[in-house]
Design an enzyme around this catalytic site. Structure first.
Site, short mmCIF file in Angstrom:
data_model
loop_
_atom_site.label_atom_id
_atom_site.label_comp_id
_atom_site.label_asym_id
_atom_site.label_seq_id
_atom_site.Cartn_x
_atom_site.Cartn_y
_atom_site.Cartn_z
CD GLU A 87 26.59 3.10 52.08
OE1 GLU A 87 27.30 2.34 51.34
OE2 GLU A 87 26.64 2.86 53.26
N GLY A 113 21.02 2.29 52.70
CA GLY A 113 20.48 0.98 53.36
C GLY A 113 21.50 -0.24 53.16
N GLY A 114 22.68 0.19 52.52
CA GLY A 114 23.80 -0.78 52.55
C GLY A 114 23.48 -2.16 51.94
N GLY A 168 28.33 3.47 48.96
CA GLY A 168 27.30 3.08 47.89
C GLY A 168 25.95 3.48 48.02
CG HIS A 225 -9.80 -21.44 69.81
ND1 HIS A 225 -9.18 -22.59 69.60
CD2 HIS A 225 -10.93 -21.62 69.59
CE1 HIS A 225 -9.89 -23.31 68.93
NE2 HIS A 225 -11.03 -22.73 68.97
#
Length: 477
Positions: free
Chosen positions: A39, A44-45, A41, A445
């Site tokens: 990665e 988590g990008g 950066g 319900h």
């Protein structure tokens, strides 16, 4: 830069640690593969750090503010309710940090090697990774590209306008906000910032004459824009934009040739996927691309080079994390030798608007164009008991089935809880469900789920909380 002395060998390398990349890494590790995740950066990008998560922090804040109206009717007193953007930014940053630490901990627990740097293909089985002055090369048995694609603005203009990443970094709520675009992200931003206090104008680009949902949702969305006092201008050509004296000025021309000038303190311009990043070197790997620049993949997410896979935004289709995550698992499982494939026919579309929107399958128009004879069932949230309790009565649910076979073809929702409720529609479509398959089970319900039940019952005119349709009949004396 310093060049590594030896080329190192790796089993599986994954380029990009966004939602697709880290899901692929963990799934591959679960299946016994040795994984190297690269990665350039932050973990988590773009999705985690600048896009999806930051935007949803803001939309969640706007939705909570919206829900206060219903809470006042229950007896809660909110005197001088105010909103502070700086506090929200602190919350956003803390949320991102916590989620990022979670991903890092999971990678460590799964013994995934994480490398920092820019990766690029040097050949079909070799990559280089550059991190500052450090440069290393690696050969690999398999690779997964999860690097995303460039985003290009819909307008080519000068000035410091807001983008898909900078919009969520504002320190203050804009006094007025001009948004150019018609994508889901822009619609979320329009309703979010209007609720937070901005005067909002949304401009559709030339030839875009309406929203892009089922016609029933389009009508309800138009009504909501009017109700929320968001100015909507469709199908216009931008003649010029200028920024001066802390204000944006935009000259536009409609389809009839009429011109007007719009003013705002802030301008946002939507983006669309551009070509594949040149720095990735996919041509050196021999990977084939679509004309759009997206990487060509098959149902296993394989590229034209058998041992290289691609997932997420770099492939054809919507730029959605749900697509990337599913592709990630399919790619990892295929590399590990399992029979796995992806089918994007029933990819859900969800928007965190006010109220939320969720959709899957054919719209009414698409079903007719495909040659189906259809039945339509609709149920308004105002007829739902629990929606009334919550004070969230706006919206509807629409179900489309094939007449005769009763095969479910599409489900479209706009209303409180729609993003959670759509899962039932997705499962029904994937399981080739028919009306009776969904009508037979018991729905809790009181719950918002009952609204989906009512739309199903309405397919055969059995909806309890919907008045009978008025029929013209000849009176004989």
């Amino acid at each position: 830069m310093v060049v590594g002395e030896l080329t190192q060998e790796r089993d599986l390398v994954i380029i990009g640690a966004g939602p697709g990349g880290y899901h692929a890494a963990i799934r591959a590790a679960q299946l016994g593969l040795q994984v190297t995740l690269i990665e350039k950066g932050e973990m988590g990008g773009l999705c985690l750090n600048e896009g999806c998560i930051p935007s949803k922090v803001h939309t969640a804040a706007a939705q909570n503010l919206h829900r206060l109206t219903g809470m006042k009717s229950m007896g809660f007193q909110f005197k001088d309710t105010t909103f502070d953007m700086a506090t929200l930014q602190e919350y956003k940053n803390a949320t991102i940090k916590q989620l990022k630490q979670g991903i890092e901990a999971l990678c460590k627990a799964n013994e995934i090697e994480v490398l920092k740097g820019d990766a690029m293909f040097l050949s079909p089985d070799k990559i280089g990774v550059e991190n500052g002055h450090q440069y290393d090369t690696y050969t690999f048995k398999h690779a997964i590209i999860a690097a995303g694609r460039e985003k290009r603005p819909l307008l080519k203009i000068e000035g410091n306008y807001l983008t898909i990443t900078t919009l969520w970094k504002l320190d203050e709520v804009p006094a007025s906000l001009l948004l150019y675009g018609n994508d889901d992200f822009t619609l979320e931003a329009a309703m979010c910032f209007r609720k937070l206090g901005s005067e909002v104008t949304l401009i559709f680009p030339e030839n875009e004459k309406d929203f892009t949902f089922d016609d029933s949702i389009n009508k309800e969305l138009t009504r909501q824009f009017k109700k929320q006092k968001i100015k909507l201008i469709k199908d216009v050509k931008v003649k010029s934009t200028n920024y001066f004296d802390k204000n944006w000025e935009m000259d536009i021309q409609d389809a009839e040739g009429k011109t007007q000038t719009l003013m705002s303190t802030h301008l946002y311009v939507a983006s669309q996927p551009g070509g594949t990043s040149d720095g990735l070197g996919v041509s050196r790997a021999g990977i084939l691309l679509h004309d759009s620049g997206a990487v060509k993949v098959n149902h296993k997410c394989q590229t034209s080079v058998d041992h290289i896979y691609a997932i997420g935004d770099i492939t054809e289709g919507p730029s959605l994390a749900v697509k990337a995550i599913k592709q990630a698992k399919v790619a990892a499982e295929s590399i590990a030798g399992f029979q796995s494939e992806i089918d994007l026919n029933y990819l859900p579309r969800v928007l965190h608007t006010i109220p939320p929107i969720a959709s899957v399958g054919f719209t009414e128009e698409q079903a007719k164009d495909a040659g189906y004879e259809i039945a339509i069932g609709e149920s308004a949230f105002r007829t739902n008991g629990y929606a009334s309790i919550l004070g969230q009565k706006d919206g509807l649910i629409k179900t489309i089935s094939e007449a005769g076979t009763e095969l479910i073809l599409g489900v479209h929702m706009m209303g409180e809880g729609a993003i959670e409720l759509i899962s039932s529609g997705i499962v029904a479509l994937e399981m080739v469900g028919r009306e009776e398959d969904l009508l037979f089970p018991l729905f809790p319900h009181p719950s918002l789920n009952e609204n989906f039940l009512e739309s199903l019952e309405d397919l055969s005119n059995k909806a309890i909380h919907k008045p009978p349709s008025v029929k013209n009949s000849k009176v004989t004396v």
